[in-house]
Motif scaffolding. Structure first.
Motif, PDB file in Angstrom:
ATOM      1  N   ASN A 253      -7.118 -72.723  45.383  1.00  0.00           N
ATOM      2  CA  ASN A 253      -8.261 -71.965  45.901  1.00  0.00           C
ATOM      3  C   ASN A 253      -8.944 -72.711  47.051  1.00  0.00           C
ATOM      4  OD1 ASN A 253     -10.356 -69.968  45.928  1.00  0.00           O
ATOM      5  ND2 ASN A 253     -11.629 -71.530  44.973  1.00  0.00           N
ATOM      6  N   ALA A 258      -9.653 -73.182  52.853  1.00  0.00           N
ATOM      7  CA  ALA A 258      -9.632 -73.967  54.101  1.00  0.00           C
ATOM      8  C   ALA A 258      -8.699 -73.302  55.117  1.00  0.00           C
ATOM      9  CB  ALA A 258      -9.198 -75.399  53.801  1.00  0.00           C
ATOM     10  N   GLY A 317     -15.519 -63.622  46.305  1.00  0.00           N
ATOM     11  CA  GLY A 317     -16.555 -64.624  46.046  1.00  0.00           C
ATOM     12  C   GLY A 317     -16.497 -65.166  44.629  1.00  0.00           C
ATOM     13  N   LEU A 318     -15.296 -65.162  44.024  1.00  0.00           N
ATOM     14  CA  LEU A 318     -15.186 -65.675  42.651  1.00  0.00           C
ATOM     15  C   LEU A 318     -14.445 -67.009  42.586  1.00  0.00           C
ATOM     16  CD1 LEU A 318     -14.283 -62.394  40.715  1.00  0.00           C
ATOM     17  CD2 LEU A 318     -16.414 -63.662  40.607  1.00  0.00           C
ATOM     18  N   ALA A 344     -15.528 -77.636  57.324  1.00  0.00           N
ATOM     19  CA  ALA A 344     -16.009 -77.882  55.963  1.00  0.00           C
ATOM     20  C   ALA A 344     -15.176 -78.977  55.310  1.00  0.00           C
ATOM     21  CB  ALA A 344     -15.893 -76.608  55.137  1.00  0.00           C
TER      22      ALA A 344
HETATM   23  P1  ADP Z   1     -13.828 -65.924  48.456  1.00  0.00           P
HETATM   24  O1  ADP Z   1     -12.628 -65.582  47.669  1.00  0.00           O
HETATM   25  O2  ADP Z   1     -14.684 -64.763  48.802  1.00  0.00           O
HETATM   26  O3  ADP Z   1     -13.553 -66.835  49.594  1.00  0.00           O
HETATM   27  P2  ADP Z   1     -14.890 -68.259  47.158  1.00  0.00           P
HETATM   28  O4  ADP Z   1     -15.687 -68.387  45.917  1.00  0.00           O
HETATM   29  O5  ADP Z   1     -13.605 -68.992  47.205  1.00  0.00           O
HETATM   30  O6  ADP Z   1     -14.729 -66.712  47.401  1.00  0.00           O
HETATM   31  O7  ADP Z   1     -15.807 -68.716  48.381  1.00  0.00           O
HETATM   32  C1  ADP Z   1     -17.151 -68.245  48.424  1.00  0.00           C
HETATM   33  C2  ADP Z   1     -17.663 -68.308  49.843  1.00  0.00           C
HETATM   34  O8  ADP Z   1     -17.776 -69.678  50.250  1.00  0.00           O
HETATM   35  C3  ADP Z   1     -16.744 -67.701  50.881  1.00  0.00           C
HETATM   36  O9  ADP Z   1     -16.880 -66.308  50.967  1.00  0.00           O
HETATM   37  C4  ADP Z   1     -17.236 -68.392  52.128  1.00  0.00           C
HETATM   38  O10 ADP Z   1     -18.408 -67.791  52.595  1.00  0.00           O
HETATM   39  C5  ADP Z   1     -17.577 -69.800  51.636  1.00  0.00           C
HETATM   40  N1  ADP Z   1     -16.453 -70.763  51.876  1.00  0.00           N
HETATM   41  C6  ADP Z   1     -15.588 -71.252  50.944  1.00  0.00           C
HETATM   42  N2  ADP Z   1     -14.733 -72.135  51.489  1.00  0.00           N
HETATM   43  C7  ADP Z   1     -15.047 -72.197  52.805  1.00  0.00           C
HETATM   44  C8  ADP Z   1     -14.518 -72.950  53.930  1.00  0.00           C
HETATM   45  N3  ADP Z   1     -13.514 -73.803  53.791  1.00  0.00           N
HETATM   46  N4  ADP Z   1     -15.121 -72.761  55.126  1.00  0.00           N
HETATM   47  C9  ADP Z   1     -16.175 -71.913  55.262  1.00  0.00           C
HETATM   48  N5  ADP Z   1     -16.717 -71.187  54.275  1.00  0.00           N
HETATM   49  C10 ADP Z   1     -16.159 -71.332  53.051  1.00  0.00           C
END
Ligand code: ADP
Length: 353
Positions: A253, A258, A317-318, A344
């Motif tokens: 994930n 990334a 967003g999970l 990030a």
């Molecule tokens: P999703 O499956 O929607 O990406 P996640 O829980 O994995 O859900 O991530 C939640 C939110 O965190 C993402 O929608 C994004 O806004 C932010 N995010 C996660 N990883 C990154 C990253 N590497 N760079 C920028 N934003 C990130």
């Protein structure tokens, strides 16, 4: 009168009663029920003795004296014991209201004894239950919303096919397949999250070579992102004890995010290192990064940054909510830091050697 009007009247009545109860009681400053009841019993005995004496002096008939003395002693007990028993009755009523789903009631008491402590604990419990109830409702609303989108898309495509408006060509079928895959992923994530939150699954205890696991995760992701540039740097023999499948899920994930947020052609670097009693994995990318004030919120269920536009399609967003719970189960930590000069950096720390 509808249900919400009834419950608001109920709440109003409740708060009026609370105001009455809040009036300080003569014994409210006493911190022990035992002492309070001793005082009540002494007061009852005192009132009885005093009234008998007064009755003798006033020449009341012998049968009147115990009746008057008993009645006054009872009144004294009623008055003094009221402050102790009233909060208990309020708690019983509030518990019944809770069983009906009304968590709004709070017990206000000036009592400083064990009943007062019980009322404080009760209030805290009801606030926590109210918050849990709110989160559960929010979760159901979010989950239904997320599920409805792909279902509606699939349904409208199928309707077009049935009505003869659309054609069942390869492109349409591929789009439907993608929607049903998205739906399947969502259902799996929701099930995983609810199992993790219920704590119903046992954690497997595998001996894991973290370097191998990270290489396998990136190799697998490379299949679905053939043009992505990923680099893994890990010293030999990094050992972690934990659930192989779940940890694989976490790194898939994080590295997957990334890749999704990276600009086309920019590298994603995975650096593992050994520290005193722990191992650390940092996943760096050169995407937009995550603003400091949103770094805690990304671990909340269904949370997505405003305007975050992943390059390879969005999730629900999970992913990070699930990852955080898995890392918590392994007694580890997951944090977000800045990547230099931009992007990030997600850092996972786990007990290990
Ligand atoms: P999703 O499956 O929607 O990406 P996640 O829980 O994995 O859900 O991530 C939640 C939110 O965190 C993402 O929608 C994004 O806004 C932010 N995010 C996660 N990883 C990154 C990253 N590497 N760079 C920028 N934003 C990130």
């Amino acid at each position: 009168m509808n249900e919400s009007e009834l419950s608001s009247l109920d709440r109003e009545a409740n708060s009026q009663v609370e105001r009455q109860v809040h009036r300080p009681h003569p014994l409210s400053a006493i911190r022990s029920i035992k002492t309070k009841w001793s005082i009540v019993i002494l007061a009852a005995v005192g009132v009885t003795a005093l009234m008998s004496q007064i009755g003798v002096q006033l020449g009341w008939p012998i049968w009147v004296r115990p009746i008057v003395a008993g009645a006054l002693a009872l009144l004294a007990v009623q008055f003094l014991a009221h402050g102790t028993t009233y909060p208990l009755r309020r708690m019983a009523e509030a518990s019944k209201a809770m069983a009906r789903g009304d968590y709004s009631r709070q017990i206000t008491t000036s009592s400083r004894d064990e009943v007062g402590d019980l009322a404080d604990a009760f209030n805290q419990m009801s606030s926590e239950l109210a918050e849990a109830d709110r989160l559960q409702k929010e979760f159901i609303a979010n989950a239904s919303h997320e599920l409805r989108t792909p279902v509606a898309a699939l349904q409208s495509t199928l309707e077009n096919l049935v009505d003869g408006v659309g054609r069942a060509d390869r492109e349409t079928l591929e789009r439907m397949l993608a929607q049903s895959e998205h739906l399947g992923r969502l259902v799996t994530q929701l099930l995983d999250l609810s199992r993790l939150e219920a704590g119903s699954d046992r954690l497997a205890q595998n001996q894991i070579d973290l370097g191998d696991l990270l290489n396998e995760v990136t190799t697998e992701l490379q299949l679905s992102h053939p043009l992505a540039i990923m680099e893994v740097k890990a010293p030999m023999g990094l050992r972690v004890e934990g659930d192989d499948l779940r940890l694989r899920r976490v790194f898939t994930n994080i590295v997957g995010n990334a890749l999704r947020f990276s600009p086309y052609g920019s590298p994603v670097t995975v650096v593992a290192s050994r520290h005193e009693g722990s191992v650390r994995v940092a996943v760096h990318d050169l995407g937009p990064g995550i603003p400091v004030d949103e770094r805690q919120r990304v671990f909340e269920r269904f949370w997505q940054a405003d305007g975050s536009a992943p390059t390879g399609g969005g999730g629900a967003g999970l992913g990070l909510a699930i990852s955080k719970r898995i890392i918590d189960q392994h007694l580890g930590e997951i944090q977000i830091r800045d990547n230099q000069p931009n992007g990030a950096c997600l850092v996972v720390t786990l007990p290990g050697t």
